[in-house]
Write a protein that holds these residues in place. Structure first.
Motif, short mmCIF file in Angstrom:
data_model
loop_
_atom_site.label_atom_id
_atom_site.label_comp_id
_atom_site.label_asym_id
_atom_site.label_seq_id
_atom_site.Cartn_x
_atom_site.Cartn_y
_atom_site.Cartn_z
N VAL A 1 -30.13 61.10 35.80
CA VAL A 1 -30.26 62.30 34.97
C VAL A 1 -30.79 61.89 33.60
O VAL A 1 -30.35 60.90 33.03
CB VAL A 1 -28.91 63.02 34.83
CG1 VAL A 1 -29.00 64.17 33.84
CG2 VAL A 1 -28.43 63.54 36.19
N HIS A 2 -31.75 62.65 33.11
CA HIS A 2 -32.27 62.39 31.75
C HIS A 2 -31.36 63.12 30.77
O HIS A 2 -31.48 64.33 30.55
CB HIS A 2 -33.71 62.88 31.63
CG HIS A 2 -34.31 62.66 30.29
ND1 HIS A 2 -34.73 61.42 29.85
CD2 HIS A 2 -34.55 63.51 29.26
CE1 HIS A 2 -35.21 61.52 28.62
NE2 HIS A 2 -35.10 62.78 28.24
N ASP A 3 -30.46 62.38 30.18
CA ASP A 3 -29.39 62.96 29.37
C ASP A 3 -29.54 62.51 27.92
O ASP A 3 -29.13 61.42 27.55
CB ASP A 3 -28.04 62.53 29.93
CG ASP A 3 -26.87 63.29 29.32
OD1 ASP A 3 -27.09 64.01 28.34
OD2 ASP A 3 -25.75 63.16 29.83
N THR A 4 -30.18 63.35 27.11
CA THR A 4 -30.37 63.07 25.70
C THR A 4 -29.93 64.29 24.89
O THR A 4 -29.81 65.39 25.44
CB THR A 4 -31.84 62.77 25.38
OG1 THR A 4 -32.64 63.94 25.64
CG2 THR A 4 -32.36 61.60 26.21
N PRO A 5 -29.71 64.15 23.59
CA PRO A 5 -29.34 65.31 22.78
C PRO A 5 -30.34 66.46 22.89
O PRO A 5 -29.94 67.63 22.97
CB PRO A 5 -29.27 64.74 21.36
CG PRO A 5 -28.92 63.30 21.56
CD PRO A 5 -29.64 62.89 22.81
N LEU A 6 -31.63 66.14 22.90
CA LEU A 6 -32.64 67.19 23.00
C LEU A 6 -32.59 67.88 24.37
O LEU A 6 -32.70 69.11 24.46
CB LEU A 6 -34.03 66.62 22.75
CG LEU A 6 -35.18 67.64 22.79
CD1 LEU A 6 -34.98 68.74 21.75
CD2 LEU A 6 -36.51 66.94 22.59
N ALA A 7 -32.41 67.09 25.43
CA ALA A 7 -32.36 67.67 26.77
C ALA A 7 -31.15 68.59 26.93
O ALA A 7 -31.22 69.60 27.63
CB ALA A 7 -32.32 66.56 27.82
N ARG A 8 -30.05 68.28 26.26
CA ARG A 8 -28.86 69.14 26.34
C ARG A 8 -29.06 70.45 25.59
O ARG A 8 -28.30 71.39 25.80
CB ARG A 8 -27.65 68.40 25.80
CG ARG A 8 -27.20 67.25 26.71
CD ARG A 8 -25.77 66.86 26.46
NE ARG A 8 -25.35 65.83 27.42
CZ ARG A 8 -24.15 65.79 27.98
NH1 ARG A 8 -23.26 66.72 27.70
NH2 ARG A 8 -23.84 64.83 28.82
N LEU A 9 -30.08 70.51 24.77
CA LEU A 9 -30.33 71.71 23.97
C LEU A 9 -31.47 72.55 24.53
O LEU A 9 -31.44 73.79 24.44
CB LEU A 9 -30.67 71.29 22.53
CG LEU A 9 -30.85 72.39 21.49
CD1 LEU A 9 -29.55 73.18 21.29
CD2 LEU A 9 -31.32 71.78 20.17
N ALA A 10 -32.48 71.92 25.13
CA ALA A 10 -33.73 72.60 25.45
C ALA A 10 -33.63 73.57 26.62
O ALA A 10 -34.36 74.56 26.68
CB ALA A 10 -34.82 71.57 25.73
N SER A 11 -32.74 73.30 27.58
CA SER A 11 -32.59 74.15 28.77
C SER A 11 -31.15 74.09 29.24
O SER A 11 -30.38 73.23 28.79
CB SER A 11 -33.53 73.66 29.88
OG SER A 11 -33.26 74.32 31.11
#
Length: 270
Positions: free
Chosen positions: A244-254
């Motif tokens: 899973v691509h788990d970054t702060p931005l990814a948790r916010l974008a979708s």
């Protein structure tokens, strides 16, 4: 007796731990520059977990991953003219990814929200397929020729919310794969299937292609506990690594986190 599946509480604890150690797919894979990296991402019509519509964040997440091939879901408006939501020109210039063109001329990026983006390889053919079920669901099939001359089929799909529909759609996709002839194939998308037992639609794929890659929680993005997103190959050992691509931005974008995998092309062609 050994326990084969984690319960929801264990998944929740694991997700909380991972939230404290957020890492990108590239970090998980190490040096993947010489490998084929594929990814699947439900972009939730570019509306983030903060309620904001921001296609730019989605493209930034895609750039974080740096995939060679990517399947997107919910990349178009669902109703009306189903207008595409991303700036495909900017995406091509920044990442090299090009959207597979549709045979049906429209304002959509893809087919019923499904888009396939390709950076490596040449497109040989594309097919838009309507899936059975009560909801208007679809799959996009792209036949690619990779840089090394090998063939790869990508099926990007977004399965339905109803269990019976998912069962029908899984059977349909397996029949589609069989009907189109034997070819290394990746089935990618949001399968909306959190069950792992006998009633799971995933059992149809497992019976046809063998053991599936591990179920990795990708939804909801800020505290992922459900493994709704999947990448499945029809060759044993074809998926060399998956994360899973788990970054702060990814948790916010979708509301979904992207799922990415490294493909072993040698295993894919055997």
């Amino acid at each position: 007796m050994t326990k084969t599946h984690r319960n929801l509480a264990e998944v929740l604890v694991s997700s909380l731990r991972r939230k404290r150690t957020e890492m990108s797919v590239r970090h998980a894979f190490g040096d993947a520059d010489d490998k084929l990296v594929v990814a699947s991402y439900n972009v939730h019509k570019c509306v983030g977990t903060d309620g904001r519509f921001d296609p730019g964040r989605i493209m930034d997440v895609i750039r974080e991953i740096g995939p060679d091939v990517m399947a997107l879901q919910e990349a178009d408006m669902r109703f009306g003219e189903r207008v595409g939501l991303l700036d495909l020109t900017r995406l091509r210039l920044e990442t090299g990814l090009v959207a597979v063109p549709m045979k049906t001329v429209s304002k959509s990026h893809g087919w019923r929200g499904n888009v396939i983006l390709v950076r490596k390889g040449a497109l040989k053919d594309v097919h838009e397929v309507a899936l059975p079920g009560l909801e208007p669901r679809g799959a996009l099939v792209a036949e690619l020729e990779l840089d090394n001359g090998s063939a790869l089929r990508i099926i990007a799909a977004h399965l339905g919310l109803l269990r019976r529909s998912r069962q029908q759609q899984a059977e349909f996709l397996l029949e589609l794969m069989s009907r189109r002839g034997d070819c290394p194939t990746l089935l990618m998308g949001d399968f909306n299937e959190w069950r792992l037992g006998k009633r799971s639609a995933l059992k149809h794929f497992e019976a046809a292609v063998g053991p599936l890659p591990p179920a990795l929680p990708s939804f909801p993005a800020q505290l992922p506990v459900l493994s709704l997103d999947r990448i499945i190959g029809n060759r044993r050992g074809m998926i060399a690594n998956i994360a899973v691509h788990d970054t702060p931005l990814a948790r916010l974008a979708s509301d979904h986190l992207p799922l990415a995998a490294v493909i072993d092309l040698d295993a894919a062609t055997t």
